[in-house]
Design a protein around this motif. Structure first.
Motif, PDB file in Angstrom:
ATOM      1  N   ARG A   1       0.815  -1.213   0.000  1.00 29.87           N
ATOM      2  CA  ARG A   1       0.000   0.000   0.000  1.00 29.87           C
ATOM      3  C   ARG A   1       0.852   1.268   0.000  1.00 29.87           C
ATOM      4  O   ARG A   1       0.450   2.288  -0.547  1.00 29.87           O
ATOM      5  N   LEU A   2       2.057   1.212   0.581  1.00 30.27           N
ATOM      6  CA  LEU A   2       2.922   2.391   0.590  1.00 30.27           C
ATOM      7  C   LEU A   2       3.391   2.753  -0.818  1.00 30.27           C
ATOM      8  O   LEU A   2       3.367   3.917  -1.212  1.00 30.27           O
TER       9      LEU A   2
ATOM     10  N   LYS B   1       0.580   4.138  -2.827  1.00 30.06           N
ATOM     11  CA  LYS B   1       0.212   5.484  -2.376  1.00 30.06           C
ATOM     12  C   LYS B   1       1.188   6.543  -2.893  1.00 30.06           C
ATOM     13  O   LYS B   1       0.796   7.655  -3.209  1.00 30.06           O
ATOM     14  N   VAL B   2       2.471   6.210  -3.008  1.00 30.38           N
ATOM     15  CA  VAL B   2       3.479   7.194  -3.405  1.00 30.38           C
ATOM     16  C   VAL B   2       3.623   7.336  -4.926  1.00 30.38           C
ATOM     17  O   VAL B   2       4.053   8.387  -5.410  1.00 30.38           O
TER      18      VAL B   2
ATOM     19  N   ALA C   1      10.113   1.897   6.478  1.00 24.07           N
ATOM     20  CA  ALA C   1       9.003   1.894   7.424  1.00 24.07           C
ATOM     21  C   ALA C   1       9.348   0.940   8.567  1.00 24.07           C
ATOM     22  O   ALA C   1      10.404   0.324   8.571  1.00 24.07           O
TER      23      ALA C   1
ATOM     24  N   ASN D   1       8.706   7.027   3.985  1.00 25.61           N
ATOM     25  CA  ASN D   1       8.372   6.530   5.318  1.00 25.61           C
ATOM     26  C   ASN D   1       7.015   5.831   5.319  1.00 25.61           C
ATOM     27  O   ASN D   1       6.386   5.673   4.285  1.00 25.61           O
ATOM     28  N   GLU D   2       6.559   5.433   6.519  1.00 24.18           N
ATOM     29  CA  GLU D   2       5.319   4.663   6.632  1.00 24.18           C
ATOM     30  C   GLU D   2       4.065   5.462   6.290  1.00 24.18           C
ATOM     31  O   GLU D   2       2.986   4.890   6.137  1.00 24.18           O
ATOM     32  N   ASN D   3       4.172   6.778   6.145  1.00 19.32           N
ATOM     33  CA  ASN D   3       3.043   7.619   5.727  1.00 19.32           C
ATOM     34  C   ASN D   3       3.093   7.923   4.226  1.00 19.32           C
ATOM     35  O   ASN D   3       2.335   8.747   3.744  1.00 19.32           O
ATOM     36  N   ALA D   4       3.999   7.294   3.522  1.00 21.72           N
ATOM     37  CA  ALA D   4       4.242   7.530   2.093  1.00 21.72           C
ATOM     38  C   ALA D   4       4.740   8.947   1.841  1.00 21.72           C
ATOM     39  O   ALA D   4       4.553   9.481   0.758  1.00 21.72           O
ATOM     40  N   ASP D   5       5.386   9.552   2.830  1.00 18.50           N
ATOM     41  CA  ASP D   5       6.055  10.830   2.661  1.00 18.50           C
ATOM     42  C   ASP D   5       7.484  10.519   2.231  1.00 18.50           C
ATOM     43  O   ASP D   5       8.026   9.474   2.540  1.00 18.50           O
ATOM     44  N   TYR D   6       8.129  11.460   1.555  1.00 15.04           N
ATOM     45  CA  TYR D   6       9.508  11.247   1.128  1.00 15.04           C
ATOM     46  C   TYR D   6      10.266  12.542   1.170  1.00 15.04           C
ATOM     47  O   TYR D   6       9.707  13.608   1.230  1.00 15.04           O
TER      48      TYR D   6
END
Length: 121
Positions: free
Chosen positions: A24-25, A28-29, A92, A116-121
């Motif tokens: 899912r990550l 999402k990204v 993550a 990261n685990e929030n799909a932020d980069y």
């Protein structure tokens, strides 16, 4: 580890994602990467999961097909000829493909960004 401390994001036509976290990550990204690099960017993936996530337009390299030291060399041979300028790595709280991701991060001569685990980069 080319471009590690350089803040500029190079233009690229092909980038590598290392899926060392849940599927899912990556899914999402990927839309954000198309926004950043354009719809023409080819996204390749190194994974341990079967199938491919939505949005991957390039090749999928499954580490299960590359076992042992000879397998690592074969994977590197396949990746080296793709000439990546940008590589994304999931970092993550999931211990998936840990050795593979750090080996690839050190080996691929590309600008690396961490997801990261929030799909932020």
């Amino acid at each position: 580890m080319r471009y590690f401390f350089y803040p500029h994001i190079p233009d690229c036509r092909r980038l590598l994602l290392i899926e060392s976290g849940s599927r899912r990550l990556i899914e999402k990204v990927i839309p954000y990467l198309y926004d950043l690099f354009g719809q023409d960017v080819e996204i390749d993936l190194v994974t341990c999961y079967g199938g491919e996530p939505a949005g991957v337009t390039g090749r999928v390299f499954n580490v299960n097909d590359y076992g042992g030291a000879a397998g690592r060399n074969a994977l590197w041979t396949d990746l080296a000829q793709r000439e990546y300028l940008v590589t994304g790595v999931i970092c993550a709280a999931e211990p998936i493909m840990t050795k593979w991701k750090w080996w690839l991060a050190a080996k691929v001569p590309a600008k690396i960004f961490i997801i990261n685990e929030n799909a932020d980069y």
